[in-house]
Design a protein around this motif. Structure first.
Motif, short mmCIF file in Angstrom:
data_model
loop_
_atom_site.label_atom_id
_atom_site.label_comp_id
_atom_site.label_asym_id
_atom_site.label_seq_id
_atom_site.Cartn_x
_atom_site.Cartn_y
_atom_site.Cartn_z
N ARG A 186 12.97 -44.34 -53.47
CA ARG A 186 13.70 -45.60 -53.52
C ARG A 186 13.14 -46.62 -52.54
NH1 ARG A 186 19.41 -42.92 -53.29
NH2 ARG A 186 18.07 -41.15 -52.97
N SER A 187 13.21 -47.85 -52.95
CA SER A 187 12.78 -48.96 -52.11
C SER A 187 13.81 -50.07 -52.29
CB SER A 187 11.40 -49.44 -52.54
OG SER A 187 11.14 -50.69 -51.97
N GLU A 188 14.08 -50.79 -51.22
CA GLU A 188 15.05 -51.89 -51.32
C GLU A 188 14.59 -52.92 -52.35
OE1 GLU A 188 18.06 -52.15 -50.03
OE2 GLU A 188 17.80 -50.15 -49.21
N SER A 189 13.28 -53.17 -52.41
CA SER A 189 12.79 -54.20 -53.31
C SER A 189 12.78 -53.73 -54.77
CB SER A 189 11.39 -54.65 -52.92
OG SER A 189 10.50 -53.55 -52.98
N LEU A 190 12.58 -52.44 -55.02
CA LEU A 190 12.52 -51.93 -56.39
C LEU A 190 13.87 -51.50 -56.92
CD1 LEU A 190 9.32 -49.72 -56.21
CD2 LEU A 190 9.56 -51.98 -57.21
N ASN A 191 14.76 -51.09 -56.04
CA ASN A 191 16.06 -50.56 -56.45
C ASN A 191 15.89 -49.37 -57.39
OD1 ASN A 191 18.85 -50.41 -56.42
ND2 ASN A 191 19.06 -51.75 -58.20
N LEU A 246 18.30 -46.35 -63.21
CA LEU A 246 19.39 -45.54 -63.77
C LEU A 246 19.60 -44.30 -62.91
CD1 LEU A 246 18.35 -45.71 -67.52
CD2 LEU A 246 20.18 -46.99 -66.40
N PRO A 247 20.82 -44.04 -62.48
CA PRO A 247 21.06 -42.85 -61.65
C PRO A 247 20.92 -41.57 -62.47
CG PRO A 247 23.11 -43.98 -62.11
CD PRO A 247 22.02 -44.83 -62.68
N PRO A 248 20.58 -40.46 -61.81
CA PRO A 248 20.40 -39.19 -62.52
C PRO A 248 21.63 -38.76 -63.30
CG PRO A 248 19.55 -39.03 -60.29
CD PRO A 248 20.23 -40.35 -60.39
N ASP A 268 17.54 -38.42 -71.96
CA ASP A 268 17.82 -39.86 -72.08
C ASP A 268 16.58 -40.67 -71.71
OD1 ASP A 268 20.56 -39.40 -72.74
OD2 ASP A 268 20.94 -39.07 -70.60
N LEU A 269 15.92 -40.29 -70.63
CA LEU A 269 14.73 -41.01 -70.19
C LEU A 269 13.61 -40.88 -71.22
CD1 LEU A 269 14.77 -40.10 -66.41
CD2 LEU A 269 15.38 -42.28 -67.45
N ALA A 270 13.47 -39.71 -71.83
CA ALA A 270 12.45 -39.53 -72.87
C ALA A 270 12.70 -40.48 -74.03
CB ALA A 270 12.43 -38.08 -73.34
N ARG A 271 13.97 -40.63 -74.43
CA ARG A 271 14.32 -41.53 -75.53
C ARG A 271 14.00 -42.97 -75.17
NH1 ARG A 271 18.48 -39.13 -76.58
NH2 ARG A 271 19.93 -40.10 -75.16
#
Length: 135
Positions: free
Chosen positions: A12-17, A46-48, A55-58
């Motif tokens: 995580r990065s503050e700039s990327l969120n 998107l949180p895990p 879901d991520l694959a879709r």
């Protein structure tokens, strides 16, 4: 495409969120060429708990569909990847103009954009038929 591999959540990065990082390894076998493996990384906010691997694959497949449907067409029809406009707003503005040229042809049933563009270049009056009627 194989199931995405969830990477360390500490990216995580503050700039990327970014909430998750995903690594996808794709196996390709282009016609007549040896097989190759391509590794692609994605970041998502998107949180895990909301978006698991399936879901991520879709979502990634949907993104690839957009890539094939629009970006590939723009590159083939307009040789977009080799265009030299790379600074300021020029790339985005040219992409909008290219999309504006492609969309009326698609809305009128053209499946081959290059032949449709060539036909419009040969007889520009055909392009008037693509425009919606106004009252």
């Amino acid at each position: 495409m194989t199931r995405p591999e969830i990477l360390d959540d500490d990216l995580r990065s503050e700039s990327l969120n970014a909430r998750q990082a995903v690594r996808v390894r794709r196996r390709r076998r282009p016609n007549g060429k040896p097989a190759s493996i391509e590794t692609v990384h994605y970041l998502t906010n998107l949180p895990p708990a909301t978006a698991g691997p399936d879901d991520l694959a879709r979502l990634i497949r949907g993104h690839c569909g957009i890539e094939g449907r629009l970006h590939l067409v723009r590159d083939v029809a307009f040789n977009e990847d080799h265009h030299r406009a790379r600074t300021g707003n020029a790339p985005q503005n040219l992409a909008v103009l290219r999309n504006t040229a492609i969309t009326p042809h698609r809305q009128n049933g053209a499946t081959g954009i290059q032949p449709a563009l060539r036909a419009g270049n040969r007889k520009p009056e055909r392009l008037l038929n693509l425009l919606p009627e106004t009252t």
